[in-house]
Design a protein around this motif. Structure first.
Motif, short mmCIF file in Angstrom:
data_model
loop_
_atom_site.label_atom_id
_atom_site.label_comp_id
_atom_site.label_asym_id
_atom_site.label_seq_id
_atom_site.Cartn_x
_atom_site.Cartn_y
_atom_site.Cartn_z
N ASP A 205 0.82 -1.21 0.00
CA ASP A 205 0.00 0.00 0.00
C ASP A 205 0.86 1.27 0.00
O ASP A 205 0.35 2.36 0.27
N THR A 206 2.15 1.12 -0.30
CA THR A 206 3.02 2.29 -0.39
C THR A 206 3.66 2.37 -1.77
O THR A 206 3.70 1.41 -2.52
N ARG A 208 7.35 3.83 -3.45
CA ARG A 208 8.69 4.31 -3.11
C ARG A 208 9.42 4.76 -4.36
O ARG A 208 9.40 4.07 -5.38
N THR A 369 8.52 8.45 -0.17
CA THR A 369 7.54 7.39 0.03
C THR A 369 6.15 7.99 0.18
O THR A 369 5.97 8.96 0.91
N HIS A 371 2.37 7.24 1.37
CA HIS A 371 1.59 6.37 2.24
C HIS A 371 0.11 6.74 2.14
O HIS A 371 -0.23 7.90 1.85
N THR A 375 -2.64 6.61 7.36
CA THR A 375 -1.52 5.99 8.07
C THR A 375 -1.13 6.86 9.26
O THR A 375 -0.85 8.05 9.10
N LEU A 380 5.40 6.07 10.54
CA LEU A 380 6.16 6.46 9.36
C LEU A 380 7.66 6.58 9.61
O LEU A 380 8.43 6.63 8.65
N SER A 391 -3.03 11.27 0.59
CA SER A 391 -1.76 10.59 0.87
C SER A 391 -0.94 11.37 1.88
O SER A 391 -1.23 12.53 2.18
#
Length: 397
Positions: A205-206, A208, A369, A371, A375, A380, A391
């Protein structure tokens, strides 16, 4: 003897590819071949042929005020994003922002007959023109959809690659969820007053990053969460910041009339060397990073003298601000900062610290990144989080 040079679209296209490769773009033979094959001038038929292959963006639609709404991006940006995508034959690709259809033609060539390209745009006039140009140039297999690009195109997902060709302030969950695991998303993302084309790789779910480049794009409709306003009474200096930042324009009124504080970093830049990495580095740790812009009057009167008057990084804290400045030095220019307000001394020193950190490794790229917005910050693992609507962003050097 006839000295007339026969300039053809083919020769202009070949010259364009030569310029791009010498500048370090179009790194693969596949991208070079595609840019040397797809007839860009036939997608921007209102422009002279030489302009179609020049190092400029070709504007294809403006609003009533003359603001660009759609364009064919300049070739260097097209090549940069194609490099970042690393397309393989047979890939399924989604493009957000149909433009002229030219880039979709490039994508179709790269993925080949066994792949599939979907291009999406919110503007029916844009998609109609893209459809017409794609059909006329042999790319009828590209699927063109008219809809809000933030929704993606779930009917053709999952995608190996997604590319966004309009400036995005945020990354909707749909773009991530419609990617295959390990799929690549290339997006010109805007935060803290600057835009970077970032290649992300999906990991659960991320997302990078593995590539970050400075760029500029026509902004995506409906995603504008940037705030701006004048910081001087005469209206010569603008500040631009994001809606999540704790910046109050009211507290900054008249700040430029307060005593000026200068500090120098000892870092020298020369010639055509880019120093935009300072701005990127600032966004990783400084919550007050934003953009300042001064007009010709402000510069001439020494009211505000940023290193690049139209767009320079600045730091704001409460009723104080500081911005990037320079002075001529042997071998180039020394970078420093100018500050105003109650904590100006602290701000200029912090900005100089950022310059020095950049100066120690001028090519360093952060890992960025993305997220999901829900989150928790404590998960983090960083001190500074950039919160957007859909996000959260973190940067690590």
């Amino acid at each position: 003897m006839n000295d007339t040079i026969n300039v053809t679209p083919e020769s202009l296209r070949a010259a364009m590819v030569d310029r791009l490769t010498h500048a370090g773009y179009a790194r693969s033979s596949a991208v070079q071949h595609v840019l040397g094959t797809v007839p860009r001038h036939l997608f921007v038929t209102h422009a002279p042929v030489n302009e179609a292959y020049a190092d400029i963006a070709v504007i294809t639609k403006r609003d009533a005020d003359g603001t660009p709404l759609s364009c064919a991006s300049e070739p260097v940006v097209v090549a940069m994003q194609l490099d970042q995508l690393a397309i393989e034959p047979g890939d399924r690709i989604c493009e957000i922002g149909a433009g002229t259809g030219y880039n979709a033609g490039n994508l179709a060539e790269l993925t080949g007959p066994d792949g599939h390209v979907t291009t999406v745009d919110i503007d029916a006039e844009v998609t109609a023109q893209a459809r017409k140009a794609l059909d006329a140039n042999g790319y009828s297999r590209v699927e063109v959809l008219t809809r809000d690009g933030s929704l993606g195109a779930p009917e053709n997902a999952p995608y190996d690659r997604t590319v966004v060709t309009v400036g995005a302030f945020d990354i909707p969950a749909e773009w991530r969820e419609q990617l295959k695991p390990g799929g690549r998303l290339v997006v010109p993302l805007r935060w803290r007053g600057q835009t970077r084309s970032i290649a992300f790789v999906r990991d659960g779910d991320t997302l990078r990053s593995d590539s970050v480049h400075l760029c500029g794009f026509v902004p995506m409709i409906g995603q504008d969460h940037e705030v701006n306003g004048k910081v001087d009474e005469a209206g010569h200096v603008d500040l631009y910041w994001d809606s999540d930042q704790n910046i109050s324009l009211a507290g900054l009124q008249g700040v430029l009339s307060q005593p000026k504080v200068l500090a120098w970093s000892g870092v020298i830049v020369g010639g055509e060397e880019s120093f935009d990495g300072i701005w990127l580095r600032m966004t990783a740790t400084e919550p007050g990073t934003c953009r300042i812009a001064a007009d010709k009057t402000a510069v001439a009167e020494a009211l505000c003298t940023p290193i690049i008057p139209s767009r320079s990084p600045a730091l704001v804290e409460g009723e104080s601000l500081a911005y990037l400045h320079y002075r001529r030095s042997e071998g180039g220019a020394e970078l420093g900062a100018i500050g105003h307000g109650p904590v100006a001394v602290e701000l200029v020193e912090r900005l100089c610290d950022q310059i020095r950190a950049w100066g120690e490794d001028r090519t360093a790229e952060p890992v960025i990144t993305v997220h999901p917005a829900d989150t928790p910050d404590e998960r983090l693992g960083v001190d500074h989080v950039i919160a957007k609507r859909w996000s959260k962003l973190t940067l690590a050097y």
